[in-house]
Structures are given as C-alpha cells and as structure tokens.
Write an enzyme that holds these catalytic residues in place. Structure first.
Site, short mmCIF file in Angstrom:
data_model
loop_
_atom_site.label_atom_id
_atom_site.label_comp_id
_atom_site.label_asym_id
_atom_site.label_seq_id
_atom_site.Cartn_x
_atom_site.Cartn_y
_atom_site.Cartn_z
N GLY A 44 77.68 2.59 68.41
CA GLY A 44 77.71 3.75 67.39
C GLY A 44 77.19 3.28 65.89
O GLY A 44 76.72 4.36 65.07
N GLU A 99 81.88 0.25 61.10
CA GLU A 99 82.34 1.19 62.15
C GLU A 99 81.37 2.43 61.95
O GLU A 99 81.19 2.67 60.59
CB GLU A 99 83.68 1.47 62.18
N ASP A 100 81.21 3.15 63.05
CA ASP A 100 80.61 4.65 62.71
C ASP A 100 81.77 5.54 62.22
O ASP A 100 81.40 6.33 61.37
CB ASP A 100 79.87 5.13 64.10
N ASP A 103 88.92 7.39 64.12
CA ASP A 103 89.69 8.58 64.61
C ASP A 103 90.97 8.22 64.68
O ASP A 103 91.88 8.42 63.71
CB ASP A 103 88.87 9.17 65.91
N ASP A 159 77.31 9.25 69.44
CA ASP A 159 77.13 9.76 70.68
C ASP A 159 78.05 10.86 71.48
O ASP A 159 79.18 10.91 70.96
CB ASP A 159 76.80 8.80 71.98
N ARG A 165 72.49 9.72 69.88
CA ARG A 165 72.34 8.73 68.88
C ARG A 165 71.27 8.76 67.83
O ARG A 165 71.37 8.30 66.60
CB ARG A 165 72.49 7.52 69.23
#
Ligand code: IMP
Ligand code: MG
Length: 183
Positions: A44, A99-100, A103, A159, A165
C-alpha cells in the site's frame, strides 16, 4: 462511466504534492542529526513512500516490509503477517515506518512492536491517511498526511481487491466499499 469505475476524487494530485512537500520538510528537520531508515510498508505505501523519500533532504536509508492480513471470518480483518522482512538488527538506526493508511491501528501496532524488539535507536510512524473513527487499538502516529472520515478509499497505492493502486489520486468507491463491508 470511467468516473464511476475510478470513483470520486477526494484528495487530488496537487493536494497530495503540497502535503508531501511539508511532511518531507518536517522529517528533514526532525532527523537532521540522526541516522534515518525509512521503512515502507508494502504494497500500500509504495507510491507515497517513493514521493516522501524524495521530499526528504537527507542521505537516508530505505527498506521495505511486505505485510498481509490472513483471511478471517466476517468483518474481522484477520492477523497481520510479515511476508517479507527487513534486516533483523536495527541498532543505531532511527526508524520511520511509512504506512498508507491507519484504520483500526492493528497493523501499525503489530509492526511497531516487531521493530522495537530489534532495538532501534528510535522509532516513529508516518501515514499518508488516517481514519481515526475506525480506531480499535490506540497507537501513536507522528506524521499524518490527511485525516479522513470512515469511508473506503483507493488509489495512490491503496487497493480494493488488489486493484486501483495506480490511480494518481485518492478516491472513494462508494458502491464497491458497501459490498466490501458486508460479511
Ligand atoms: P488497520 O490494521 O485496521 O489499521 O488497517 C490498515 C490496513 O488496512 C491498511 O494498511 C490497508 O491495507 C487496509 N485499509 C484500511 N482502510 C482502507 C481503505 O480505505 N482502503 C484501502 N485499504 C484500507
Ligand atoms: Mg497497508
């Protein structure tokens, strides 16, 4: 039709470029006297990582982790697994995990713990996106690109079913995300 497939842009390329420039400047200042190792969490983070490292004006090191979530029942995301790892010894290194999106916070908590076991000189975290409403585990994030409401987004490395992506901006896939949420 094309717009429908790719979803509605919520963060444009230009907004992304400006924000990453600022994050890069902050990291450059914070790590001026340190030995920075930026660790990209794949898949990610690949697009963000590539742009962010080039916005940092320091002779840094790069490395990558590939992680996946083992499949679990219902909405539970499953256990985090490292598929491909970085060097075990991090002594003397100032590690910045990239990190992308954060959550629930489970992935970052897991990775942070794994890194701390390897005794780096310091460990900090950076994420392009944060969804604070989804948080289940409290985890400190030192650099945040954008905070988002609780919605499923794709693009810029993120994604849905391993696609989208390559989208050069962040978009919401409303209909698809509703389907994805169902057990
Ligand atoms: P966490 O462990 O619940 O914090 O989830 C983090 C991981 O879930 C991210 O690294 C993504 O792979 C995935 N994820 C969470 N939200 C989204 C989203 O909106 N779009 C795409 N992937 C997401
Ligand atoms: Mg991820």
């Amino acid at each position: 039709m094309r717009g429908k497939i790719f979803g509605k842009p919520i963060i444009t390329k230009e907004e992304m470029r400006k924000r990453i420039k600022i994050l890069g400047q902050q990291i450059t200042e914070d790590y001026a006297d340190k030995d920075l190792l930026m660790v990209g969490v794949l898949k990610g983070a690949f697009a963000f990582f590539s742009d962010l490292t080039r916005a940092v004006r320091l002779p840094l090191h790069v490395d990558f982790l590939i992680v996946s979530r083992a499949k679990a029942k219902g909405r539970s995301p499953g256990r985090v697994k490292i598929i491909s790892d970085i060097a075990k010894d991090l002594s003397g290194q100032d590690v910045l995990l990239v990190e992308d999106i954060v959550d629930s916070g489970e992935t970052l908590t897991f990775l942070k713990k794994k890194m701390i076991e390897r005794k780096p000189r310091s460990i900090k975290c950076c994420t392009l996106l944060d969804k604070p409403k989804g948080r289940e585990v409290d985890v400190a994030i030192d650099y945040i690109g954008f905070s988002l409401p609780d919605q499923f987004v794709v693009g810029y490395g993120l994604d849905f079913e391993d696609k989208y992506r390559n989208l050069p901006y962040i978009a919401v896939l409303d209909k698809i995300s509703e389907r994805a949420k169902k057990p």
